[in-house]
Enzyme design. Structure first.
Site, PDB file in Angstrom:
ATOM      1  N   ASN A  80      36.061  47.997  15.731  1.00 20.08           N
ATOM      2  CA  ASN A  80      35.381  48.128  17.024  1.00 20.08           C
ATOM      3  C   ASN A  80      36.179  47.398  18.100  1.00 20.08           C
ATOM      4  O   ASN A  80      37.234  46.831  17.819  1.00 20.08           O
ATOM      5  CB  ASN A  80      33.940  47.606  16.928  1.00 20.08           C
ATOM      6  N   ASP A 122      28.236  48.006  11.264  1.00 16.92           N
ATOM      7  CA  ASP A 122      26.935  48.315  10.656  1.00 16.92           C
ATOM      8  C   ASP A 122      27.104  49.288   9.494  1.00 16.92           C
ATOM      9  O   ASP A 122      26.261  49.370   8.623  1.00 16.92           O
ATOM     10  CB  ASP A 122      26.017  48.942  11.713  1.00 16.92           C
ATOM     11  N   LYS A 167      45.859  57.995   0.086  1.00 12.00           N
ATOM     12  CA  LYS A 167      45.731  58.496   1.460  1.00 12.00           C
ATOM     13  C   LYS A 167      45.011  59.855   1.445  1.00 12.00           C
ATOM     14  O   LYS A 167      45.402  60.753   0.685  1.00 12.00           O
ATOM     15  CB  LYS A 167      47.122  58.631   2.072  1.00 12.00           C
ATOM     16  N   PHE A 209      24.224  36.836  17.696  1.00  8.10           N
ATOM     17  CA  PHE A 209      24.547  37.638  18.874  1.00  8.10           C
ATOM     18  C   PHE A 209      24.145  39.081  18.606  1.00  8.10           C
ATOM     19  O   PHE A 209      24.225  39.547  17.464  1.00  8.10           O
ATOM     20  CB  PHE A 209      26.048  37.573  19.193  1.00  8.10           C
ATOM     21  N   LYS A 220      15.371  41.254  16.418  1.00  5.28           N
ATOM     22  CA  LYS A 220      16.437  40.670  15.582  1.00  5.28           C
ATOM     23  C   LYS A 220      16.206  39.178  15.357  1.00  5.28           C
ATOM     24  O   LYS A 220      16.435  38.670  14.263  1.00  5.28           O
ATOM     25  CB  LYS A 220      17.808  40.890  16.236  1.00  5.28           C
ATOM     26  N   LYS A 232      15.779  38.321  11.456  1.00  4.21           N
ATOM     27  CA  LYS A 232      16.868  37.561  10.842  1.00  4.21           C
ATOM     28  C   LYS A 232      16.546  36.072  10.776  1.00  4.21           C
ATOM     29  O   LYS A 232      17.378  35.277  10.338  1.00  4.21           O
ATOM     30  CB  LYS A 232      18.168  37.799  11.618  1.00  4.21           C
TER      31      LYS A 232
END
Ligand SMILES: Cc1cc2nc3c(=O)[nH]c(=O)nc-3n(C[C@H](O)[C@H](O)[C@H](O)COP(=O)(O)O)c2cc1C
Length: 404
Positions: free
Chosen positions: A209, A285, A294, A326, A340, A344
């Site tokens: 990301n 995620d 490959k 975060f 969250k 969590k």
């Protein structure tokens, strides 16, 4: 707080750690301070003034009777926002404790009303000698700030107390003295995860990301400045940021991680070891099934992605530790963050906007909302650069320290 435009007089006495004072001078200068080195005659046996002149850009004072300056000990004494003696020999400690003023460093210490820090560094027997200890006590009673030396292998071959502390540690101590505040984070062991994870598809391809690690590095700098003992678990980040962080904080422990599974194992492996867990990393995620060869298919391929493990939810929550998470959200920032925080079982959650013009991910700026489990208050920090955001996040957590 930073050191921008602060005048710091760095007094170097004749201990084996004198060469490390050059690293300290350079570090303080990089933090924005004007650094002026003053050396004892015996310090000149260990390191040359030219080194300090080069790293600070300022003239180095070694001689009280130098006629090129008008009464140098008084002009430096008046200029100083802070005087730090690093390393401080048993000799300079004894002289300062008893008001002896027979060279530039001891005379300067006696003539300045600025805050004064002593960083003793010597053989353990010298340090633990009751005379040195009495001298240190005397200095404390006279408003000197004394930094406890580290324990470890000393240059003389002995093992014990007396080692010159890491520069990051000295910096944290110095900032506290300058700001007049003892931080909640001082001495705390802090684990920060940062950057993005890499989820391998096959030997040549991966999914990641846009995380750069900027927020994590800014938080790390701020924790260090407040005396925290930081360890970083670093994923995929900007190499430039990493090398600049390493050159500034060479002693900070850095552990590389790759995938979300890798990060999971490392964080869970540390679940009993830290006082504060600050989980900034952008963890994937979803992850693909890894193929050892490959993948080749001219007609394209379909990737099946499965959910990764939830690190923050799985992490055991110890009563006396603090858990900061975060969240990256494109919509319903507060609502999603609240969920969250609960699911969590965190102390704090910091939600970033990751959409449109204010997209935080990979960028220099962010806008965040902080929620905590102690009250219903929502705290917003408007769009600003990540250094400012990190300082304000940590200020906020520090203010809520009373709940912790
Ligand atoms: C190789 C060597 C290393 C030394 N290292 C230290 C030291 O780490 N700490 C210390 O207090 N004295 C150390 N000394 C003793 C000091 O140099 C000595 O006490 C000197 O008088 C200190 O002078 P100053 O405080 O004016 O700089 C060392 C001496 C030598 C020869």
């Amino acid at each position: 707080m930073d050191l921008k435009d602060k005048n710091i007089i760095l007094c170097v006495s004749g201990g084996i750690a004198a060469y490390k004072a050059a690293g300290l001078a350079s570090f303080l200068k990089k933090q924005g301070a004007n650094v002026y080195a003053v050396m004892t005659k015996n310090a000149l046996e260990f390191i040359k003034p030219l080194t300090f002149k080069t790293v600070t850009g300022n003239k180095v004072t070694t001689n009280m009777f130098d006629e090129s300056d008008f009464v140098p000990h008084i002009s430096l004494a008046d200029l100083a926002d802070l005087i730090i003696v690093a390393p401080a020999t048993a000799n300079i400690i004894a002289k300062a404790a008893h008001g002896i003023a027979d060279d530039m460093v001891s005379t300067l210490l006696l003539s300045s009303n600025a805050k004064k820090i002593i960083v003793p560094s010597m053989n353990s027997k010298m340090y633990l000698n009751p005379i040195t200890q009495k001298n240190i006590k005397l200095l404390k009673e006279n408003d000197y700030f004394i930094m406890e030396p580290d324990i470890g292998l000393l240059a003389c071959g002995y093992e014990g107390i007396g080692k010159f502390p890491d520069i990051e540690k000295i910096y944290g101590f110095l900032l506290q003295i300058l700001s007049g505040k003892k931080s909640y984070f001082t001495g705390k062991k802090i684990l920060i995860t940062l950057g993005g994870t890499i989820e391998d598809i096959d030997p040549v391809r991966y999914i990641s990301n846009r995380s750069s690690g900027k927020m994590g590095f800014n938080l790390a700098e701020e924790f260090i400045a407040r005396g925290g003992n930081v360890t970083l678990l670093i994923g995929n980040i900007s190499e430039l940021l990493l090398s600049s962080f390493k050159s500034k904080y060479p002693k900070t422990k850095i552990i590389n991680v790759r995938s979300s599974n890798d990060l999971y194992d490392k964080v869970i492996g540390f679940e009993n070891d830290f006082d504060i867990y600050c989980m900034v990393a952008a963890v994937a995620d979803y992850m693909p099934d890894y193929k050892a060869d490959k993948i080749k298919n001219k007609n394209g391929i379909e990737l099946k992605l499965s959910a990764t493990k939830d690190i923050l939810a799985s992490l055991k929550k110890r009563k006396n530790a603090l858990y900061i998470g975060f969240a990256a959200e494109t919509e319903n920032l507060t609502k999603n963050a609240k969920e969250k925080l609960k699911n969590k079982n965190l102390d704090f959650i910091i939600a970033n906007i990751v959409k449109g013009e204010k997209n935080a991910i990979g960028n220099d700026n962010a806008e965040v909302v902080i929620l905590n489990k102690y009250n219903e208050e929502e705290f917003r920090i408007d769009y600003n650069d990540k250094k400012f955001i990190a300082q304000n996040i940590i200020d906020y957590i520090e203010k809520l320290g009373k709940f912790i």
